[in-house]
Structures are given as structure tokens and as C-alpha cells.
Design an enzyme around this catalytic site. Structure first.
Site, mmCIF file in Angstrom:
data_model
loop_
_atom_site.group_PDB
_atom_site.id
_atom_site.type_symbol
_atom_site.label_atom_id
_atom_site.label_comp_id
_atom_site.label_asym_id
_atom_site.label_seq_id
_atom_site.Cartn_x
_atom_site.Cartn_y
_atom_site.Cartn_z
ATOM 1 N N HIS A 81 0.839 -1.198 0.000
ATOM 2 C CA HIS A 81 0.000 0.000 0.000
ATOM 3 C C HIS A 81 0.869 1.241 0.000
ATOM 4 O O HIS A 81 2.032 1.209 0.399
ATOM 5 C CB HIS A 81 -0.983 0.010 1.180
ATOM 6 C CG HIS A 81 -0.396 0.521 2.450
ATOM 7 N ND1 HIS A 81 -0.361 1.859 2.778
ATOM 8 C CD2 HIS A 81 0.210 -0.117 3.473
ATOM 9 C CE1 HIS A 81 0.225 2.006 3.954
ATOM 10 N NE2 HIS A 81 0.591 0.830 4.404
ATOM 11 N N CYS A 82 0.275 2.343 -0.475
ATOM 12 C CA CYS A 82 0.957 3.632 -0.474
ATOM 13 C C CYS A 82 -0.014 4.656 0.126
ATOM 14 O O CYS A 82 -0.746 4.327 1.058
ATOM 15 C CB CYS A 82 1.409 4.011 -1.880
ATOM 16 S SG CYS A 82 0.052 4.107 -3.062
ATOM 17 N N HIS A 83 -0.051 5.857 -0.421
ATOM 18 C CA HIS A 83 -0.961 6.867 0.121
ATOM 19 C C HIS A 83 -2.266 6.942 -0.662
ATOM 20 O O HIS A 83 -3.330 7.081 -0.070
ATOM 21 C CB HIS A 83 -0.291 8.246 0.158
ATOM 22 C CG HIS A 83 -1.092 9.247 0.929
ATOM 23 N ND1 HIS A 83 -1.170 9.224 2.306
ATOM 24 C CD2 HIS A 83 -1.889 10.266 0.522
ATOM 25 C CE1 HIS A 83 -1.987 10.200 2.712
ATOM 26 N NE2 HIS A 83 -2.427 10.850 1.649
#
Length: 119
Positions: A81-83
Site C-alpha cells: 500500500h501507499c498513500h
């Protein structure tokens, strides 16, 4: 790899895995500055630009650098996951290219997580 191959995981599914799974390996591919502002509990920080190198490391080197056991290629619950979701998808694709057949992207990313968790 085709982006259509990228499997995604929902907030609800990730929340359930965080609660019950011993096999979940959650990777936060954001920058250190982003992670310092908050992160999903239990996630391992491996910045996007180092994902390919990290997952190509021998297990001993991976554990020495990240403090956790490197997941096997057939890890059932490897989630990136990232932002916002894009970098997580890129990382998931890199993992597929290295042979991680079950890698998934949490498309809602930290933005959705923090909104739903009230962070």
C-alpha cells in the site's frame, strides 16, 4: 505485467486480515516522511524505489535490513500500500515480476485507511 493482473484488496478484507491472520505481510511503500505522519499498524516500511531490490534479497539480508522474515514467493497474504493507491499497484507489479504470485495492492491505501480509522 499487465496491470489487469494486479489483484486488489479492500479495506474490509485488510481489516479482517489484520485482526486474524498470522500470515499477513503488509508493506508500506510510501516515503519515510509520509510514514512518519502515520502508518497502518503492523506494516513494514519498504519505499517503492527499493521494493524490487528488497524482495530480491536473500532471506538473511532481508531480515537484517527490515527486522522481519522475508515472505516466501507463495506467501498467501502479501499486501502493498501507499498513500493513494498508484505506488502500491506499481510495487505489487514488481512483486509479481519477482514471482510473488499472491501479491495484492490495497487500492484504498493509507488515505482511505486513515479516514476510516479516524486518524
Amino acid at each position: 505485467m499487465e496491470s489487469s493482473v494486479t489483484k486488489e484488496i479492500s479495506y474490509e478484507d485488510l481489516k479482517a486480515l489484520l485482526g486474524k491472520s498470522q500470515n499477513l505481510f503488509l508493506v508500506d511503500v510510501r516515503t519515510k516522511e509520509e510514514v512518519d505522519k502515520g502508518h497502518i499498524p503492523g506494516s513494514v516500511h519498504i519505499p517503492l524505489d527499493t521494493v524490487a531490490d528488497a524482495f530480491a534479497m536473500v532471506p538473511e539480508e532481508f531480515k537484517a535490513k527490515y527486522g522481519v522474515t522475508k515472505p516466501p514467493l507463495d506467501a498467501p497474504e502479501l499486501v502493498f500500500h501507499c498513500h493513494l493507491g498508484r505506488r502500491g499497484a506499481v510495487a505489487t507489479g514488481k512483486a509479481y515480476e519477482l514471482g510473488y504470485v499472491n501479491a495484492r495492492n490495497y487500492a484504498g491505501a493509507y488515505k482511505e485507511w486513515s479516514a476510516k480509522e479516524g486518524k
